[in-house]
Design a protein around this motif. Structure first.
Motif, mmCIF file in Angstrom:
data_model
loop_
_atom_site.group_PDB
_atom_site.id
_atom_site.type_symbol
_atom_site.label_atom_id
_atom_site.label_comp_id
_atom_site.label_asym_id
_atom_site.label_seq_id
_atom_site.Cartn_x
_atom_site.Cartn_y
_atom_site.Cartn_z
ATOM 1 N N GLN A 31 1.669 -0.991 -5.610
ATOM 2 C CA GLN A 31 0.788 -1.785 -6.470
ATOM 3 C C GLN A 31 -0.391 -0.984 -7.014
ATOM 4 O O GLN A 31 -1.274 -1.529 -7.669
ATOM 5 C CB GLN A 31 0.288 -3.011 -5.687
ATOM 6 N N LEU A 32 -0.407 0.298 -6.715
ATOM 7 C CA LEU A 32 -1.536 1.133 -7.130
ATOM 8 C C LEU A 32 -1.308 1.652 -8.544
ATOM 9 O O LEU A 32 -0.564 2.602 -8.760
ATOM 10 C CB LEU A 32 -1.672 2.313 -6.167
ATOM 11 N N ASP A 33 -1.972 1.049 -9.494
ATOM 12 C CA ASP A 33 -1.781 1.469 -10.882
ATOM 13 C C ASP A 33 -2.943 2.331 -11.342
ATOM 14 O O ASP A 33 -4.052 2.235 -10.835
ATOM 15 C CB ASP A 33 -1.674 0.240 -11.789
ATOM 16 N N GLY A 34 -2.680 3.158 -12.344
ATOM 17 C CA GLY A 34 -3.745 3.902 -12.997
ATOM 18 C C GLY A 34 -4.297 5.026 -12.160
ATOM 19 O O GLY A 34 -3.619 5.588 -11.305
ATOM 20 N N GLY A 35 -5.566 5.350 -12.392
ATOM 21 C CA GLY A 35 -6.151 6.558 -11.833
ATOM 22 C C GLY A 35 -6.703 6.435 -10.422
ATOM 23 O O GLY A 35 -7.331 7.360 -9.914
ATOM 24 N N THR A 36 -6.482 5.303 -9.774
ATOM 25 C CA THR A 36 -7.028 5.084 -8.436
ATOM 26 C C THR A 36 -6.247 5.877 -7.387
ATOM 27 O O THR A 36 -5.096 6.201 -7.581
ATOM 28 C CB THR A 36 -6.985 3.572 -8.125
ATOM 29 N N ASN A 37 -6.909 6.220 -6.290
ATOM 30 C CA ASN A 37 -6.264 6.925 -5.178
ATOM 31 C C ASN A 37 -6.030 5.958 -4.031
ATOM 32 O O ASN A 37 -6.738 4.960 -3.886
ATOM 33 C CB ASN A 37 -7.159 8.053 -4.644
ATOM 34 N N MET A 38 -5.043 6.271 -3.219
ATOM 35 C CA MET A 38 -4.802 5.495 -2.004
ATOM 36 C C MET A 38 -4.312 6.423 -0.910
ATOM 37 O O MET A 38 -3.451 7.262 -1.143
ATOM 38 C CB MET A 38 -3.764 4.409 -2.258
ATOM 39 N N VAL A 39 -4.884 6.254 0.264
ATOM 40 C CA VAL A 39 -4.434 7.029 1.412
ATOM 41 C C VAL A 39 -4.043 6.055 2.515
ATOM 42 O O VAL A 39 -4.750 5.083 2.781
ATOM 43 C CB VAL A 39 -5.531 7.990 1.919
ATOM 44 N N VAL A 40 -2.901 6.313 3.121
ATOM 45 C CA VAL A 40 -2.391 5.486 4.205
ATOM 46 C C VAL A 40 -2.408 6.333 5.474
ATOM 47 O O VAL A 40 -1.832 7.420 5.500
ATOM 48 C CB VAL A 40 -0.950 5.023 3.901
ATOM 49 N N LEU A 41 -3.108 5.848 6.487
ATOM 50 C CA LEU A 41 -3.203 6.562 7.759
ATOM 51 C C LEU A 41 -2.499 5.729 8.825
ATOM 52 O O LEU A 41 -2.752 4.529 8.934
ATOM 53 C CB LEU A 41 -4.674 6.753 8.160
ATOM 54 N N GLU A 42 -1.631 6.366 9.594
ATOM 55 C CA GLU A 42 -0.928 5.628 10.634
ATOM 56 C C GLU A 42 -1.156 6.271 11.989
ATOM 57 O O GLU A 42 -0.973 7.484 12.148
ATOM 58 C CB GLU A 42 0.562 5.540 10.312
ATOM 59 N N GLY A 43 -1.565 5.474 12.960
ATOM 60 C CA GLY A 43 -1.827 5.983 14.300
ATOM 61 C C GLY A 43 -1.127 5.128 15.336
ATOM 62 O O GLY A 43 -0.799 3.969 15.068
#
Lengths: 428, 428
Positions: free
Chosen positions: A278-290
């Motif tokens: 769902q991340l459109d355009g110039g935005t960043n997303m980071v997913v961290l899993e622990g």
């Protein structure tokens, strides 16, 4: 009240000017939050005369960043010049040797020379902080290194180049080709001077290398990343992926496997209902899993004056408050040398191919896949185009090796009209 | 290598056991990351004999948490008992006075007694850390207090009670009423012993009060929150909102206005395509907005053993690394007393009403709205049910006062079949 924290800022591009602006405008707030005045002693940039829209007359000026880095009235050297070596690295080293702490936004320098710089900093008892180097304004270094310090990290993923995500989103929304949208983005000034840094995935891979060093306690290993840019993503694949419920993203993934550290930066399919999808355009997303926390998703602006300056200021404020620690979260000399592993973990794959219009063509392909141990989860054959039939396949989880086997055996079936496209599917 | 950091853990419910488990299983990792061994000296809980699935035989035992908090072999008192005062507060105070740092997951205690505890801690030169108190595993306290330290915070929003979000999501997906899904959630053990803490919005409001103290440099002010739970959210509103492109969430919002600090915890509509609108089930999401960084969105598990213990461990690791600082980010004695403001900022509203089936009924309502200065953005009238006609209205931005005017004047029109429902729309 402690003594003021005195900065020397090298590099007065967008980010440098943003940092100067925050320090001027938010002096009272910064002092309330850190217990110290934060002041700029001197600055350095390529051109002294240029109007940058912010007054520099209160600050000393150095033409030479090394001179700035070693000034007696500088406690923290703020490196915002960029470049994996050259003046940025020389000045950073000079600052550390002169007993200064360093704040930098320079992902290339850390991804390539981070280990040596960390060892130097720690030998000198200094810190290097670099929140702005990864995912702009998102405080992801802090979240990973400090916020998840009680976790064994199992996977780190992210869309960390806004320009690539902009291009892929625009392709999808406009139906235009990669070449058309690349030209549009370039015209709008959205790409680096060397666009290969963006569309070749290099900039994003620098960021991934930094995150994986922290996540897995290993030496930063940019060369160990399987790297593929977005240049070969076609509008046909974007459309076909959408038809199957996926989006194509330039996705970085790092995870520890039994055989070593797997780091990939490549176009992947993600479910269109997932946060990454769902991340459109110039935005960043980071997913961290622990292992304890499960999945944490962080989203925000990955570039720009305000967001990047915000991250630089977080580092400066931490230093002002006396927060110290090893550069990559563990002493640099204790970081492991991880063996780079090539995608050992099974994943589903998306395959797009054109088959010649002959009876039994699809059966042959299915047989080749089956013989390689690749099983089909979903398959769609579309109306014939000219004399070939487009076919989409989503496989069950399979190893990269098995898939490569199947792909190389397809050639000899004589039913392929052109080379197949294979893209990994990364599940939420 | 520094001395070990010695913990006394009070409260061995889900979270306490999770913390013990991490400390036992990840000893090497924690030592690598903090440079110190982290050890448990002693524990305390209500029942010594109970089998908690984790061995406690290596640790001392105290029946009395105050005795635990003041033990000579405890450096950090880890308060996981809960409750806004009583033993939790008494033991926390005793720990601070005995020169111990405190880590707590206790949102109620901080929301109600945070100012006094912060003043005590800072007078004693001790820290209180509470990452686990807000949004479980999401490192939101760290992101806000440290990661965005260079920002003037403009707004904080969040869905911070997983049980409420679960109920609202289940209502939407099943079409069942609040009462039916409440009973289901209660049966599954998803609700607090006093369910009012969840569905009344109190738990989420505790968290909002803590975030707003940090964000706006003001004394934590739980009583200043406009609070409304989800008990009155009807399945009709969920359906109607969906029809207009919105979801209903129990949303906390805090922002500074010209007239004071506005804090609201209430059911709101959010666009169904926004990150908040896409948040289904028990997950938490916090949105932080700053003048430099723009919008940062953080998403993750808001409760449960692993996520909450992860947050507790982050605080313990920070203390082990020597990170110190004021409890709410600025010295407690310098925090402002903010005037609680009642929704001065204009917002669009959703209105659902049933009108009697008479000619001119809709015109009368439109006139009342117009006279109060409330303008209509979208309106839908549905097929008549019995003798009344359901009408949905989305207004343009209007103040709460103007809307209240309009609502109170609607009564006298004699065209209303029942009381109207009004819900604020919070834009992404």
């Amino acid at each position: 009240m402690s003594d003021p924290l005195r900065l020397g800022i090298a590099g007065l591009g967008t980010v440098g000017v943003g940092v100067v602006r925050i320090i001027r405008q938010q002096a009272a707030l910064l002092e309330a939050r850190t217990g110290r005045k934060i002041i700029i002693s001197a600055v350095s940039a390529r051109s002294k005369g240029r109007d940058r829209g912010v007054s520099l007359s209160d600050y000393g000026w150095e033409d030479d960043p090394i001179a700035l880095a070693t000034r007696d009235d500088v406690d923290v050297f703020v490196e915002l010049m960029g470049g994996e070596d050259g003046p940025a690295k020389a000045a950073t080293e000079a600052a550390l040797k002169a007993g200064k702490d360093v704040v930098t936004a320079n992902k290339a320098m850390l991804a390539i020379n981070g280990q040596a710089l960390a060892e130097l900093a720690e030998a000198e008892g200094r810190v290097i902080r670099y929140e702005a180097a990864v995912a702009g304004g998102i405080p992801v270094i802090k979240a990973l290194m400090e916020g998840l310090a009680g976790n064994e990290i199992t996977r780190v993923m992210g869309v960390m180049n806004g320009s690539c995500n902009y291009i892929l989103t625009r392709m999808e929304n406009s139906g235009k080709t990669y070449q058309e949208i690349f030209a549009e983005a370039d015209g709008l000034g959205y790409l680096e001077a060397d666009p290969q840094l963006d569309v070749g995935g290099i900039d994003a891979a620098h960021k991934l290398a930094i995150l994986s060093a922290i996540a897995f306690g290993s030496k930063v290993d940019f060369d160990g990343i399987q790297l593929e840019g977005i240049e070969r993503v076609s509008i046909e694949d974007i459309r076909a992926a959408a038809d199957m419920g996926y989006k194509i993203k330039l996705l970085g993934v790092a995870q520890k496997t039994g055989r070593g550290l797997e780091q990939r930066m490549q176009p992947c399919l993600v479910p269109d209902t997932s946060p990454l999808g769902q991340l459109d355009g110039g935005t960043n997303m980071v997913v961290l899993e622990g292992d304890a926390v499960g999945q944490i998703v962080l989203r925000g602006a990955g570039a720009g004056e305000g967001p990047t300056a915000s991250a630089v200021m977080a580092d400066i404020c931490d230093i002002a408050r006396g927060v110290r620690g090893p550069v990559f979260g563990q002493p640099a000399t204790s970081l492991a040398t991880s063996k780079a592993a090539q995608s050992q973990l099974p994943a589903p794959y998306y395959l797009r191919m054109a088959l010649v219009d002959k009876p039994g063509a699809l059966a042959k392909i299915a047989t080749v896949l089956g013989e390689a141990g690749v099983s089909i989860y979903r398959m769609r054959q579309y109306e014939h185009e000219d004399s070939s039939a487009p076919v989409l396949i989503v496989t069950h989880k399979t190893t990269h090796a098995a898939l490569q086997d199947a792909l190389s055996n397809m050639d000899s079936t004589c039913v392929m009209a052109g080379a197949p496209v294979a893209l990994r599917i990364e599940e939420g």
